[in-house]
Scaffold this active site. Sequence first.
Site, short mmCIF file in Angstrom:
data_model
loop_
_atom_site.label_atom_id
_atom_site.label_comp_id
_atom_site.label_asym_id
_atom_site.label_seq_id
_atom_site.Cartn_x
_atom_site.Cartn_y
_atom_site.Cartn_z
N LEU A 18 39.80 -52.07 -135.27
CA LEU A 18 38.81 -51.52 -136.21
C LEU A 18 37.47 -52.26 -136.13
O LEU A 18 36.46 -51.70 -135.69
CB LEU A 18 39.37 -51.60 -137.63
CG LEU A 18 38.45 -51.14 -138.75
CD1 LEU A 18 38.17 -49.65 -138.65
CD2 LEU A 18 39.07 -51.46 -140.11
N ASP A 19 37.51 -53.54 -136.55
CA ASP A 19 36.26 -54.31 -136.64
C ASP A 19 35.67 -54.55 -135.26
O ASP A 19 36.30 -55.17 -134.41
CB ASP A 19 36.56 -55.68 -137.30
CG ASP A 19 37.06 -55.53 -138.73
OD1 ASP A 19 36.43 -54.78 -139.50
OD2 ASP A 19 38.08 -56.16 -139.08
N LYS A 58 37.12 -63.55 -133.83
CA LYS A 58 37.27 -62.10 -133.71
C LYS A 58 38.72 -61.72 -133.43
O LYS A 58 39.34 -62.29 -132.53
CB LYS A 58 36.36 -61.55 -132.61
CG LYS A 58 34.91 -61.53 -133.02
CD LYS A 58 34.07 -60.77 -132.00
CE LYS A 58 32.62 -60.76 -132.43
NZ LYS A 58 31.75 -60.27 -131.34
N GLY A 59 39.23 -60.79 -134.20
CA GLY A 59 40.57 -60.28 -133.95
C GLY A 59 41.68 -61.06 -134.61
O GLY A 59 42.79 -60.56 -134.75
N ARG A 76 42.85 -63.53 -141.26
CA ARG A 76 41.99 -64.27 -142.19
C ARG A 76 42.39 -65.75 -142.25
O ARG A 76 41.54 -66.64 -142.15
CB ARG A 76 42.12 -63.63 -143.57
CG ARG A 76 40.94 -63.85 -144.46
CD ARG A 76 41.15 -63.18 -145.80
NE ARG A 76 41.29 -61.74 -145.73
CZ ARG A 76 41.65 -60.97 -146.75
NH1 ARG A 76 41.93 -61.51 -147.93
NH2 ARG A 76 41.76 -59.67 -146.61
N SER A 121 44.93 -53.04 -136.38
CA SER A 121 43.94 -54.01 -136.83
C SER A 121 44.59 -55.15 -137.59
O SER A 121 45.60 -54.95 -138.26
CB SER A 121 42.95 -53.30 -137.76
OG SER A 121 42.18 -54.24 -138.49
N ALA A 122 44.00 -56.34 -137.51
CA ALA A 122 44.51 -57.49 -138.26
C ALA A 122 44.03 -57.47 -139.71
O ALA A 122 44.49 -58.25 -140.53
CB ALA A 122 44.01 -58.78 -137.61
N SER A 123 43.12 -56.55 -140.02
CA SER A 123 42.46 -56.60 -141.33
C SER A 123 43.32 -56.05 -142.46
O SER A 123 43.94 -55.00 -142.35
CB SER A 123 41.15 -55.82 -141.28
OG SER A 123 40.58 -55.76 -142.57
N ASN A 126 41.76 -55.22 -145.08
CA ASN A 126 40.79 -54.31 -145.71
C ASN A 126 40.66 -53.00 -144.94
O ASN A 126 39.76 -52.20 -145.22
CB ASN A 126 39.41 -55.00 -145.77
CG ASN A 126 39.41 -56.24 -146.66
OD1 ASN A 126 39.79 -56.15 -147.83
ND2 ASN A 126 39.02 -57.37 -146.12
N LYS A 162 47.05 -61.47 -133.77
CA LYS A 162 46.70 -61.37 -132.37
C LYS A 162 46.32 -62.79 -131.91
O LYS A 162 45.72 -63.51 -132.70
CB LYS A 162 45.48 -60.44 -132.17
CG LYS A 162 45.74 -58.99 -132.63
CD LYS A 162 44.44 -58.19 -132.61
CE LYS A 162 44.64 -56.84 -133.28
NZ LYS A 162 43.41 -56.04 -133.38
N GLU A 178 39.79 -52.65 -127.66
CA GLU A 178 39.63 -53.96 -128.31
C GLU A 178 38.29 -54.61 -127.99
O GLU A 178 37.85 -54.56 -126.84
CB GLU A 178 40.72 -54.92 -127.82
CG GLU A 178 41.85 -55.14 -128.76
CD GLU A 178 41.48 -55.85 -130.05
OE1 GLU A 178 40.38 -56.41 -130.13
OE2 GLU A 178 42.28 -55.82 -130.99
N ASP A 179 37.69 -55.27 -128.97
CA ASP A 179 36.44 -56.02 -128.71
C ASP A 179 36.66 -57.53 -128.69
O ASP A 179 35.72 -58.27 -128.44
CB ASP A 179 35.39 -55.71 -129.79
CG ASP A 179 35.76 -56.32 -131.13
OD1 ASP A 179 36.93 -56.19 -131.53
OD2 ASP A 179 34.88 -56.94 -131.76
#
Length: 210
Positions: free
Chosen positions: A12-13, A47-48, A51, A116-118, A120, A147, A171-172
């Site tokens: 996502l992010d 990144k990735g 939290r 996603s790891a988020s 949110n 990840k 993935e970014d």
Amino acid sequence: MLETVKGAIFDLDGVIVDTAKYHYLAWRSLAERLGFEFTEVDNERLKGVSRAESLRILLEIGGIEAGETERMEMTEAKNREYLNYISKLDPSEILPGAKEYLQTLREADIKIALGSASKNAAFILSRLGITKLFDAVIDGTKVSKAKPDPEVFLAASAALGLEPPECVVFEDAAAGVQAGKAAGCKVVGIGSPDVLHGADRVIAGLDELI
Ligand code: BG6
Ligand code: MG
């Protein structure tokens, strides 16, 4: 490569939406309060990753030790600031080509998941008005291993009813590329080939695929 896949799994992010900058700003203000500089180069390591792991890396960069309660307060403060940014998100912040590419895949009968790891993620998808474009959403509320562990992509391919090699991951983050490869998926990196080692292909953005 993309011609043969049956499923697509999107981070996502930084892939669908430019929230990576808000994560960075929120971590940077925490670092400022703690008295050290946190650069965009340092930020690549966050990144990735989850939290809690992000905070561990941040404190390592600052050379700061903190107990369990303090760490909890720090992640809560970071997330409050982050939520403040993303509560104002709107569809204009969807990255170029992302929505069009999701629609193209749907028309081609390719199954689509979020990986996603988020924690949110569901809120962000709803702010962007694109929840319905996903057949499955696997996010930080559903997985426990950050990840580069492949858990999130294994869960996403299973949720689509597919085997990992039938899926392509977008993935970014370096940790995300590693996670996708470890899961056995094909991986398209979005960003710089210098950062995204190991991806099967690296592109600058999803608009390149339309
Ligand atoms: C990932 C981001 O998508 O989600 C990381 O790339 C972030 O930077 C992680 O730390 C967890 O996000 P959240 O929203 O649960 O704090
Ligand atoms: Mg990302």
